[in-house]
Design an enzyme around this catalytic site. Structure first.
Site, PDB file in Angstrom:
ATOM      1  N   LYS A  78      36.963  33.111  31.764  1.00  0.00           N
ATOM      2  CA  LYS A  78      36.924  33.988  32.941  1.00  0.00           C
ATOM      3  C   LYS A  78      38.115  34.949  32.857  1.00  0.00           C
ATOM      4  O   LYS A  78      39.212  34.557  32.424  1.00  0.00           O
ATOM      5  CB  LYS A  78      37.003  33.127  34.207  1.00  0.00           C
ATOM      6  CG  LYS A  78      36.800  33.904  35.511  1.00  0.00           C
ATOM      7  CD  LYS A  78      36.784  32.945  36.706  1.00  0.00           C
ATOM      8  CE  LYS A  78      36.530  33.655  38.029  1.00  0.00           C
ATOM      9  NZ  LYS A  78      36.476  32.717  39.162  1.00  0.00           N
ATOM     10  N   SER A 153      32.410  33.264  42.071  1.00  0.00           N
ATOM     11  CA  SER A 153      32.909  34.443  41.395  1.00  0.00           C
ATOM     12  C   SER A 153      32.888  34.347  39.873  1.00  0.00           C
ATOM     13  O   SER A 153      33.016  35.368  39.205  1.00  0.00           O
ATOM     14  CB  SER A 153      34.335  34.717  41.860  1.00  0.00           C
ATOM     15  OG  SER A 153      35.194  33.668  41.448  1.00  0.00           O
ATOM     16  N   SER A 177      33.487  28.714  43.207  1.00  0.00           N
ATOM     17  CA  SER A 177      33.229  29.721  42.171  1.00  0.00           C
ATOM     18  C   SER A 177      32.854  29.197  40.793  1.00  0.00           C
ATOM     19  O   SER A 177      32.523  29.986  39.917  1.00  0.00           O
ATOM     20  CB  SER A 177      34.422  30.648  42.031  1.00  0.00           C
ATOM     21  OG  SER A 177      34.365  31.605  43.050  1.00  0.00           O
TER      22      SER A 177
END
Ligand code: GLN
Length: 488
Positions: A78, A153, A177
């Site tokens: 990420k 996210s 997330s």
């Protein structure tokens, strides 16, 4: 019943010399090349660096040494995980041009386990969102249907694993997330106990809630990745200084004798097809020897409200550092205050600005007690509610999300509706507990449903062995068809 472990299969092939890490990497780069135009899972594919790392892994094998349990396994990160010399954007314009001078501890540990880092994945800006649509670089699409969101996210990491671009990825989970996008993309995602995985080098959103965790196609692969990244780190003052649960060794222990609480508050408000899948997963656990009973933890319904005071409060403080001086973007202006305002106005997107304003308000003198401190009291109530439930149950079970993946654009105009998609994941973060989302069949629209197994602090071994039984009973999920328009 053994949970499949594709990463170990790959790593063993590389370790034994049956396949080269370079060959494994090139195969994955080709899949990314052909599919990521449509999915946009990656902000950056670090082709050259990945090739260098793969060559180094092969060299280690040729020298007769063992590169580690993830030898040659491609992993995606990420884009809020610091990578030395490699842009780390948090999908925000404000970090434009910034290259971290150091690697996050998890990146370091992956490297030492022989993994090959292939790139940085798209996310909601500063991890604020549930759909990856608040990225400054455009949305990621769900590989199962590219008209749908992948969740967020960590939507880029979830989509990268679902599309077969990488077998493993890392995300961060502040309010859901990792688990929410894992559920919507039909992959496994786990939020570990707060403090078990170092946050050193994770760009902070809400420091008392943020945790890094694994995405994988199977429970055993997620367990393997957790074993690699977990453990004490003196660089993170909130890192637990005690042994992290080793999870791989207990995965096949089964659920006989365990008590599973079906969390009624999570079933209320979820779509009927999602509730049906969750009940089927509960039935599978009962068939495997667990005692299943319905359990109520009334405090969890307060989670969303408490979270949207605590997380923005912490975020407003953490994001004060982006001042145009120390990182990334600077928009020049007449004096420092004007420069600071111009930089932050241009650099942050709408959702981040909304959170900063909310957070500044709830921490302001005169309102702090009514909002922020009250939310902290609610947080304690939630912790007590879970503690009561865990005196009766070993784990809790519920849906990960109330719905399957929603269409791109469906919720961007209404932040409150967007926030609601984390209603089943947020309470775990407030309590600091671990939880894992496992794919279990599809909804009426044919899209993946995720079932969530929750447990008390440091129960990773237990929740993962329960997840392994759920996984074994799950109806097979069709592989995503990457073509314009997704499934027919
Ligand atoms: N969707 C939640 C939020 O926007 C959770 C995000 C996260 O876990 N990073 O705050």
């Amino acid at each position: 019943m053994t949970s499949p472990r594709p990463s170990t299969f790959l790593a063993n092939a590389v370790r034994s010399g049956a396949r080269s890490a370079v060959d494994v990497l090139e195969e994955h780069l080709a899949i990314i090349e052909s599919g990521d135009g449509e999915v946009h899972a990656f902000n950056l594919v670090t082709v050259d660096l990945a090739r260098e790392q793969a060559i180094a892994v092969d060299r280690t094998v040729h020298a007769g040494e063992d590169p580690g349990p993830l030898a040659g396994v491609p992993v995606a990160l990420k884009d809020n995980l610091c990578t030395r010399g490699v842009p780390t954007t948090c999908s925000s314009h404000i970090l434009e041009g910034w290259r971290p001078p150091y690697d996050a501890t998890v990146v370091d540990r992956l490297h030492r386990a022989g993994a090959v880092m292939v790139g940085k994945t798209n996310m909601d800006e500063f991890a604020m969102g549930s759909s990856t649509e608040s990225s400054a670089f455009g949305p990621t699409r769900n590989p199962h249907d590219t008209s749908r969101v992948p969740g967020g996210s960590s939507g880029g990491s979830a989509a990268a694993v679902a599309a077969g671009f990488v077998p493993l990825a890392l995300g961060s989970d502040t309010g859901g997330s990792i688990r929410q996008p894992a559920a919507l993309c039909g992959v496994v995602g786990m939020k570990p106990t707060y403090g078990t995985v170092s946050r050193y080098g994770l760009v902070a959103f809400a420091s008392s809630l943020d945790q890094i965790g694994p995405f994988a196609t199977t429970v055993a692969d997620a367990a393997l990745l957790f074993d690699v990244i977990g453990g004490h780190d003196p660089c993170d003052s909130t890192s637990l200084n005690r042994p992290t649960p080793r999870v791989l060794s207990v995965l096949d222990d089964g659920v006989a004798g365990l008590t599973v609480g079906l969390l009624t508050e999570f079933l209320d408000g979820a779509d009927p097809d999602v509730v049906a899948r969750t009940r089927e997963a509960a039935d599978a656990l009962a068939a495997a020897g667990a005692r299943v009973e319905e359990v109520s933890v009334p405090e969890v319904v307060l989670g969303l409200s408490a979270y949207y005071l605590i997380a923005p409060g912490e975020a407003s403080s953490n994001l004060a550092r982006y001042d145009g001086v120390r990182y990334g973007l600077r928009v020049d202006a007449a004096d420092t205050v004007a420069m600071n305002r111009a930089t932050r106005s241009a650099g942050f997107g709408a959702e981040v600005k909304r959170r900063i304003m909310l957070g500044t308000y709830v921490l302001s003198a005169g309102y702090m007690d009514a909002y922020y401190n009250q939310a902290l009291r609610v947080r304690t109530k939630i912790i007590e509610g879970f503690a009561t439930a865990y005196r009766r149950c070993d784990v809790l079970l519920g849906p990960t999300t109330p719905t399957t993946a929603f269409p791109v654009g469906a919720k961007t105009g209404d932040p409150l509706t967007m926030y609601l998609s984390d209603v089943c994941t947020i309470p775990t973060n407030l309590a600091g507990h671990p939880a894992v989302s496992v794919p279990f069949g599809t909804g009426d629209d044919g899209l993946p449903v995720g079932v969530q197994v929750l447990g008390p602090a440091l129960s990773e071994g237990t929740i993962l062995k329960v997840a392994a039984v759920v996984e074994a009973a799950a109806p097979p999920l069709a592989a995503p068809v990457l073509a314009v328009g997704g499934r027919a």
